[in-house]
Design a protein around this motif. Structure first.
Motif, short mmCIF file in Angstrom:
data_model
loop_
_atom_site.label_atom_id
_atom_site.label_comp_id
_atom_site.label_asym_id
_atom_site.label_seq_id
_atom_site.Cartn_x
_atom_site.Cartn_y
_atom_site.Cartn_z
N GLY A 95 0.94 -0.94 -0.07
CA GLY A 95 0.15 -0.14 0.18
C GLY A 95 0.82 1.00 0.10
O GLY A 95 0.41 2.15 0.73
N VAL A 96 2.30 1.38 -0.23
CA VAL A 96 2.88 2.52 -0.21
C VAL A 96 3.26 2.79 1.19
O VAL A 96 3.31 4.09 1.21
CB VAL A 96 3.17 3.32 -1.59
N ARG A 97 2.93 1.86 2.30
CA ARG A 97 3.15 2.50 3.61
C ARG A 97 4.98 2.40 4.41
O ARG A 97 4.78 1.05 4.07
CB ARG A 97 2.19 1.94 3.96
N GLY A 98 4.75 3.10 5.06
CA GLY A 98 6.18 2.58 5.09
C GLY A 98 6.45 3.56 7.09
O GLY A 98 5.62 4.36 7.34
N HIS A 99 7.44 2.93 7.14
CA HIS A 99 7.48 3.66 9.38
C HIS A 99 9.19 4.35 9.21
O HIS A 99 9.78 3.87 8.18
CB HIS A 99 7.93 2.86 10.25
N SER A 100 8.71 5.67 10.23
CA SER A 100 10.22 6.62 9.33
C SER A 100 11.07 5.85 10.30
O SER A 100 12.86 6.10 9.53
CB SER A 100 9.56 7.92 10.38
N LEU A 101 11.08 4.84 10.60
CA LEU A 101 12.12 4.57 11.64
C LEU A 101 12.79 3.64 10.59
O LEU A 101 13.79 3.35 10.83
CB LEU A 101 12.09 3.47 12.70
N CYS A 102 11.92 2.98 9.75
CA CYS A 102 12.34 2.39 8.35
C CYS A 102 12.78 2.80 7.55
O CYS A 102 14.45 2.51 7.05
CB CYS A 102 11.44 0.72 7.95
N LEU A 103 12.67 4.39 7.23
CA LEU A 103 13.26 4.79 6.47
C LEU A 103 15.10 5.17 7.05
O LEU A 103 15.63 5.62 6.24
CB LEU A 103 12.66 6.54 6.12
N VAL A 104 14.63 6.18 8.78
CA VAL A 104 15.93 5.89 8.81
C VAL A 104 17.03 5.59 9.42
O VAL A 104 18.05 5.11 8.39
CB VAL A 104 15.52 6.23 10.76
N GLU A 105 16.41 3.86 9.13
CA GLU A 105 17.78 2.72 9.09
C GLU A 105 18.20 1.92 7.18
O GLU A 105 19.13 2.35 7.63
CB GLU A 105 16.82 1.62 9.79
N ALA A 129 9.24 13.47 13.71
CA ALA A 129 10.27 12.28 15.58
C ALA A 129 11.09 12.25 15.23
O ALA A 129 12.13 12.20 16.63
CB ALA A 129 9.07 11.90 15.80
N LEU A 130 11.73 11.51 14.10
CA LEU A 130 12.82 11.43 14.43
C LEU A 130 13.85 11.81 13.31
O LEU A 130 15.00 11.78 12.53
CB LEU A 130 13.27 9.92 13.54
N GLU A 131 13.28 13.53 13.20
CA GLU A 131 14.11 14.50 12.40
C GLU A 131 15.68 14.71 12.46
O GLU A 131 16.83 14.44 11.73
CB GLU A 131 13.73 15.87 12.56
N ALA A 132 15.35 14.91 13.56
CA ALA A 132 17.34 14.20 14.22
C ALA A 132 18.69 13.60 14.08
O ALA A 132 19.65 14.10 12.85
CB ALA A 132 17.57 14.45 15.56
N PRO A 133 18.02 12.64 13.76
CA PRO A 133 18.70 11.42 13.50
C PRO A 133 18.64 11.18 12.35
O PRO A 133 19.61 10.82 11.18
CB PRO A 133 18.09 10.10 13.77
N MET A 134 17.91 11.72 11.05
CA MET A 134 17.48 11.68 9.94
C MET A 134 18.39 12.58 9.44
O MET A 134 19.82 12.11 8.61
CB MET A 134 15.74 11.84 9.57
N ARG A 135 18.85 13.69 10.01
CA ARG A 135 19.48 15.07 9.63
C ARG A 135 21.06 14.49 10.16
O ARG A 135 21.72 14.89 8.65
CB ARG A 135 18.80 16.01 10.71
#
Length: 230
Positions: A95-105, A129-135
């Protein structure tokens, strides 16, 4: 040799096989929400060749078609296909759904472990919420010379809003986008040729497809002035 990465919904093994495309590496990241456990699998060339040949299954198969469409745009726009190492990370489901944590990983795997030179992100999240580790991982990669292209959204999304990312939009998006959305490059084509649903066809341009068009132009013509942020 350029290391090219795509984080999306995976890729169809049949498309790779039929178009003579090989993966140098791939990974799958998913979050078990009930158990709150991140599951990650990574694969090297030998395993990927067996999967591509239909010998063994892997959890990389694109059950939606979006990731395959993105790769098909790159493949169609860049002829002949250049001498690249191609890496794919699957984080989106059917469904083209995912979690932000998976994106960061996936970003960490692509940018730190693999060290791709060019990364296509035809996706985004409104969750901050995960902007800092993503950045942190994105800035680190850009500082070493990586180029990260991300589709912009109609509202502020990550990673497109990050200063070190080149955010890409299309003409339709620009007709409705607000001033708070960062768009660094606009693809003006209204249609694009892509592979989806088992066939090649013309489709309306979207910001996701525009991102792939921009990545293709980098592979074909080199990086435009001002796109390097490191």
């Amino acid at each position: 040799m350029t290391k090219l990465g795509i984080i999306d919904s995976g890729v169809e093994a049949a498309f790779l096989r039929d178009h003579g495309i090989h993966l140098a590496g791939a990974a799958h990241f998913t979050l078990d929400l009930k158990a709150q456990v991140l599951e990650a699998s990574s694969y090297e060339r030998q395993e990927l060749e067996a999967w591509r040949a239909g010998v063994s299954p892997l959890d990389l198969e694109d059950t939606n078609g979006h990731g395959t469409a993105i790769l098909s745009i790159l493949h169609d726009q860049v002829r002949p296909w250049p001498d690249v190492e191609l890496y794919v990370a699957r984080i989106l489901d059917e469904g083209v759904r995912g979690h932000s944590l998976c994106l960061v990983e996936a970003l960490g795997w692509m940018l730190d472990e693999v060290g791709v030179d060019l990364l296509n992100l035809s996706l985004g999240t409104t969750q901050r919420a995960l902007e800092a580790p993503m950045r942190e991982v994105v800035d680190r990669a850009v500082a070493r010379g990586a180029l990260i292209l991300c589709s912009a959204g109609a509202m502020p999304t990550l990673p497109a809003q990050l200063e070190s990312v080149v955010s890409v939009g299309d003409s339709a998006l620009m007709e409705q986008v607000g001033a708070d959305v960062k768009v660094d490059h606009v693809v003006k084509d209204r249609e694009v040729k892509l592979y989806m649903g088992g066939r090649w066809r013309q489709a309306p341009m979207t910001t996701s497809f525009a991102c792939a068009m921009a990545a293709a132009s980098v592979l074909r013509d080199g990086c435009p002035p001002g796109w390097r942020r490191g």
